[in-house]
Each structure stands twice: as structure tokens, then as C-alpha cells.
Design an enzyme around this catalytic site. Sequence first.
Site, PDB file in Angstrom:
ATOM      1  N   LYS A 169       5.667  16.356  -6.001  1.00 60.07           N
ATOM      2  CA  LYS A 169       5.318  15.459  -7.111  1.00 60.07           C
ATOM      3  C   LYS A 169       5.095  16.375  -8.135  1.00 60.07           C
ATOM      4  O   LYS A 169       4.322  17.348  -8.101  1.00 60.07           O
ATOM      5  CB  LYS A 169       3.752  14.791  -6.654  1.00 60.07           C
TER       6      LYS A 169
ATOM      7  N   GLU B  79      -6.244  -2.633  -0.277  1.00 60.18           N
ATOM      8  CA  GLU B  79      -7.472  -3.248  -0.759  1.00 60.18           C
ATOM      9  C   GLU B  79      -8.135  -4.356   0.058  1.00 60.18           C
ATOM     10  O   GLU B  79      -9.478  -4.431   0.242  1.00 60.18           O
ATOM     11  CB  GLU B  79      -6.866  -3.978  -2.079  1.00 60.18           C
TER      12      GLU B  79
ATOM     13  N   ARG C  58      -5.315  -8.599  -4.447  1.00 59.40           N
ATOM     14  CA  ARG C  58      -4.580  -8.592  -3.105  1.00 59.40           C
ATOM     15  C   ARG C  58      -5.823  -8.765  -2.228  1.00 59.40           C
ATOM     16  O   ARG C  58      -5.511  -9.288  -0.986  1.00 59.40           O
ATOM     17  CB  ARG C  58      -4.319  -7.141  -2.870  1.00 59.40           C
TER      18      ARG C  58
HETATM   19  C1  LIG Z   1      -1.910  -2.586  -4.695  1.00 63.42           C
HETATM   20  C2  LIG Z   1      -2.034  -1.329  -5.490  1.00 63.42           C
HETATM   21  N1  LIG Z   1      -2.979  -0.425  -5.528  1.00 63.42           N
HETATM   22  C3  LIG Z   1      -2.971   0.641  -6.196  1.00 63.42           C
HETATM   23  C4  LIG Z   1      -2.137   1.179  -7.192  1.00 63.42           C
HETATM   24  C5  LIG Z   1      -2.114   2.355  -7.868  1.00 63.42           C
HETATM   25  N2  LIG Z   1      -1.237   3.487  -7.654  1.00 63.42           N
HETATM   26  C6  LIG Z   1       0.072   3.347  -8.422  1.00 63.42           C
HETATM   27  S1  LIG Z   1       0.999   4.650  -7.782  1.00 63.42           S
HETATM   28  C7  LIG Z   1       0.111   5.282  -6.640  1.00 63.42           C
HETATM   29  C8  LIG Z   1       0.170   6.028  -5.626  1.00 63.42           C
HETATM   30  C9  LIG Z   1       1.244   5.820  -4.822  1.00 63.42           C
HETATM   31  O1  LIG Z   1       1.741   6.919  -4.016  1.00 63.42           O
HETATM   32  P1  LIG Z   1       3.246   7.165  -3.805  1.00 63.42           P
HETATM   33  O2  LIG Z   1       3.674   5.677  -3.217  1.00 63.42           O
HETATM   34  O3  LIG Z   1       3.301   8.060  -2.551  1.00 63.42           O
HETATM   35  O4  LIG Z   1       3.919   7.305  -4.830  1.00 63.42           O
HETATM   36  P2  LIG Z   1       4.093   8.961  -5.719  1.00 63.42           P
HETATM   37  O5  LIG Z   1       3.263   8.615  -6.833  1.00 63.42           O
HETATM   38  O6  LIG Z   1       3.234  10.026  -4.980  1.00 63.42           O
HETATM   39  O7  LIG Z   1       5.523   9.466  -5.854  1.00 63.42           O
HETATM   40  C10 LIG Z   1      -1.203   4.222  -6.582  1.00 63.42           C
HETATM   41  C11 LIG Z   1      -2.236   4.412  -5.865  1.00 63.42           C
HETATM   42  C12 LIG Z   1      -0.880   0.359  -7.068  1.00 63.42           C
HETATM   43  N3  LIG Z   1       0.125   0.369  -8.001  1.00 63.42           N
HETATM   44  N4  LIG Z   1      -0.787  -1.016  -6.533  1.00 63.42           N
END
Ligand SMILES: Cc1ncc(C[n+]2csc(CCOP(=O)(O)OP(=O)(O)O)c2C)c(N)n1
Length: 611
Positions: A280, A355, A383
Amino acid sequence: MKEKPLYYAIRKMNYEQLDRFANRIRKYIYETVKKNTGHLSSNLGTVELTLALYRVFDPEKDIIIWDTSHQAYIHKLLTGRWHSFSTLRQRHGISGFTNINESKYDYFGAGHAGTSVAAALGYELGFRSQNINKNVIAIFGDGAMTSGMILESLNQLKSINSKIKIILLNNEMSISPNVGALAKMLNKIRISTDYFSLKEKIKVSLESTDVGQDIENALKKVKDGIKHTVYNNALGVFEDMGIKYYGPVDGHNIKELEKYLEFIKNYKDGPCILHLKTIKGKGLDFAEKNPTKFHGVNNKKTTSTSYSKVVGYTLKNIASKHNFIAYTAAMEEGTGLNILKEKYPEKVIDFGITEPSIVTAAGATRLAGLFTVVDIYSTFMQRAFDSIIHDIALQKIPVLFLLDRAGIVGEDGPTHHGVFDISYLRLIPNIEILTPLNAQDLANMIFTSFEKDLNKPTFIRFPRGGEYLNVDEIIANLKIVDYSWKIIKRGNDKNIIFVVGQLVEEYKKLWEELDATIIGVRNIKNIDEHILQLYLKDNINVITIEENSLKGGFNEEIKSYILKKKIKCSLHTFGIKDEFVPQGTRKELLNEFVVKPDEIKKLLYSTEKIK
Ligand SMILES: Cc1ncc(C[n+]2csc(CCOP(=O)(O)OP(=O)(O)O)c2C)c(N)n1
Ligand SMILES: CC(=O)[C@@H](O)[C@H](O)COP(=O)(O)O
Ligand SMILES: [Mg+2]
């Protein structure tokens, strides 16, 4: 003017040219998000993958679905949006997420995490019934993988004889480090393969010496152990579900990626997964070192203190006196709970992007006798709708819910505006919905919830944003408050304006200007009958203003009161009409879709104002 997609061009590039192009992409993304805001670290981690993917697959024919899609900027750049990318996340500009109305190459819109595999399955089943044969690919991160929706969908693949192809981006991070057993399992595989490449290097330099040979033998024993316990576990989880596993592969080596992408392209026997190790923030030193900080880049050089921080400091202060748990769904930093965690790590529990599970768990924690807080963004709480009704409200469990980012969030746009919570909560019995007027009010409401305890599930909603204030002062002034409405300004009693929550603070200059009596609404469900009796009369102008959908919103409380009491006044409601609010800055969207200062003034000063 329509842009020509660039993915044709990259097919003609050699690996050196591709590396140079990858650098150019990184620079362009960085420059753009610095100017416009946006997601940086996650996109830096998908540059090589996207280049390799569009050399092997065809985005014109193959259905490629990006989960959450905060990492799909390179996809946008390669599919006809290189120039328009400069308008990223601005009003009328390119969305920060995939959007089926923006491009034919965006096969499914996203923003909330966890939807990619369900969408891929849906496409596949739809095509299958029409005898259409297409590659369907779902790409999700290790953070999204632990969400209920992904796990539920993975569970279906084998039984419906799916052939979808999955790409797992394993960077060990959600926004903050990943949590849970699956994350641990994936991380173990990364370590084991790092060990393999380390071993190769050691082998080359020491092979010829006796010492080298001993180390080599010792490493071999370790390797065998790791291979057994780690690889078998990795394969086990996916292959036991009937998903052919490939990997783990370096997600930043285009040549290697192409080789494995060809494997999954040619694999026709069932569903398969390609596991990539990515970094990342890859390629920009500061982002690699601090991927959490650069997950989202905000261009605003503001010295204001966010409401989330106010929450964090207030809870930290309360923690010295009260025992409690605060749950977060992968948003420790965003919600300010990291401030509490610094001093009281045991009080913050991150379940990842789960959630509904968190809300249910919180109910049981409270039944176990512990004061319980759930801090989730308004948009992501959608959600958990059934958990709120079925597990919390029905059982009247007094959990404290903090709904951050309630209202217009700004550049993230329609997937992220928290403009439905008043509506989706107002219809649920047994609960309280509080709307603090400013930062001190927010802190006081949280403080009061602990000091007096709650007798029902209580939701405190507050927007993205903050105030110019000193947190120490907020903490020093904490006091127990009631939840009655407040007269903000006594003016012309023929113009009564009900302003919900923090808009009282954010538009205080406007209220000062108006020839009206301004009432600050701090409680949505228990309307303040005393104030209503005093101020709502025949032949007056009544205005309600709320940062929420008008359907199901606060305005309906006033409307039904007026009808019930047969008051002959005019009622004008300001809030979000039956539409989705686009992206833009918070201020421009508030002015255009919610508060509309010019319209309010026109109403108050027009000669026909009273109907
Ligand atoms: C239902 C929901 N909860 C929380 C989020 C906030 N959120 C956006 S990106 C993310 C992290 C996702 O991690 P990953 O899928 O591993 O992607 P990375 O950023 O590491 O590439 C979160 C928690 C979201 N978009 N949707
Ligand atoms: C993609 C996503 O859902 C989050 O990263 C979101 O963009 C966070 O926004 P905040 O900046 O409001 O925390
Ligand atoms: Mg991740």
C-alpha cells in the site's frame, strides 16, 4: 470530447516502457489527489496490476469489477479518462469510484466495501442464462475480504458452478492494519514467500562456503515446516471452498503478473483466485511508510478540529472514570477512536468491515453489563439496518451509537453522503436520535450518556467537518445536558426556522442575518412540545432545515404536529429532495442541495410569503 482508451497502447510497450509509464501514472495520481483530494496509497498499490491486467484481459469484453473501487484510478486512466481525471472528485467531474453512468468500462458502481463477488456472480448467472460466454473478474482487497458480503458470496461459488476469477490484493492493510484470523493467515503466507526469496539471495552468496551450506540446510528445514503449516492453510481455505488457488505473487512485477493472469484466464474448470502481495503506497516513500495517513488525501489546510477528534478526546477523558468498549468497523482513524486507543488500547475493538456484526455484538456486550459504544459512519451504518431493528431496538438495549459523517461528506459523493440516517432511524421504535448543535454539545451529549447512563438505544449524529476550537476547553467544559431544543435567536416570530443539529453552527452568520426566530433542534424523535406550543401559530411562515433526505426526515415531525393541531401556517422544508446528491465540496453541496440561503431569503422577504 471522447477520449481514446489507453489500454491498447500499453499492449505495445516493452517492460522498460511499462515501468516508465507506471512512474508517470503514479506522479499523475499524486498530483491530482494533492489538488483535488482522493485515495492515494491504495491506488499506488494497483498500478502494475492494472497495467498487466489490461494487457492480458480485455476491458471491452471482459467484466472487471473493482471492490470498493477506491483503488480503480488506474483503471479509469486506461479506459478513456486520462484527461478528464484532472477533474477527479470535483463537482461535475470524474467520480472517485467506479460508476456505471460514467463509463461503459465501469461494470459495477461501488464505494462501500464487499460487493464485488456478489456483483460478479450476478453477471455470471445473467450471462449463463443467455448463453453468453465472458470472463468475469472480481478484484478485492484483504480488508474487503473479511466483510460479510464477500464471505457470503465466496461461499456460493462452487455450488453454482461458478467460473469467476478473483484477484486478491493482499497489502496487510485495511485503512489501518487488517484484523482477524483471515488477515493473519494471509500475512503468514506473505512472510513465508518473503522467506523464500530471502533464501534464494542467501543461497547465491553463501553457496560455495561450508558455513553457507549449513545455513542452507537449516533454512531448508524451516522451509519445509513453513510450507506445511502455512501453504496448506492457505490452499485449504480457498481450495476447500472449491476455489483454485494461485499465488502468492509479487503484485508489482508486471512480467510475473502477466504469467499468472494468463493462468487464471485459461483456467476453465471452476472459480479461481490469484493472490497478490502488494504494497500500500508503493512507489512514494512517504506513502509506503505511512499508508494509513495517505489512504485518503485531503487538500484542505485547515486548523479546525474535526468532530471525530472531539469524540476521541471526549471518550479518552471519560475512560479515566468509566469502563466501556467502543467498537469500530475498520475506521479507527476516521472516527477518532485512535485517540482513545493510544491510552486505552483495550477499550477499542476493531472488527473490520463488518458493520452488522458489530452492532449485534455491541448489543450483547451491553447485556453482559458493560457500557457500549458503536462508532460508525452514517453511510456505512446503512449496512446494519436489520441489526439495529432486530437486535438492538426490539430488545431496547441501551447502546450508544455515534454516527460520524452524518450529512454531506463532500468529494466522496453519493455513495458516502450520510443523508438517510434520520429517515432510517426515525421509523424505528424505542430509540433516541440526538443532533448536537456544535462540538461542545456533541461532547456534552456523549458525557451525559455515560454520567446518567442510557435507558434506550441512543444515536448521536454529527457531520464531517469541525470547528476552530481548543479541545482542552471542550473537555474542561464538559457538563450534563438535557436534550431539549434551543432558541438560538429570538427575532420575528412570524418567521420560525427549525435548524437541525450542527447546521446551527455552520451557518451561524446566515441565521444572524435573517429576520426570524431560529430554533436549534437537538432531538429528532422526542419533539419539544413546549417550544412548538409557544411558537407555532396561525398565519406564520415555518421553515425546517435538515442535512438529510426530506422523505422520512425531521420535517415530517413538524408537518404532522401542524396537521394534528390544525395550525394554519405555511411550511417550507429544506433538505434533500428525492434524489442522490452528487460529489463536490461540502460547502457547495450544502448551499445547493440543503440550506439554499438565497431561497430562504427570498421566502422570508417576498410579499407573498404567507399562504
Ligand atoms: C461497508 C464499508 N465500510 C467501510 C468502508 C471504508 N473503507 C474504505 S476502503 C477501506 C479499506 C479497505 O481495505 P482493502 O480492501 O484491503 O483495500 P486497500 O485500501 O488496502 O487497498 C475501508 C475500511 C467502506 N468503504 N465500506
Ligand atoms: C473509500 C472509503 O470508503 C473511505 O476511504 C472514505 O473515503 C473515507 O473518507 P473520510 O476521509 O471521510 O474518512
Ligand atoms: Mg488491503
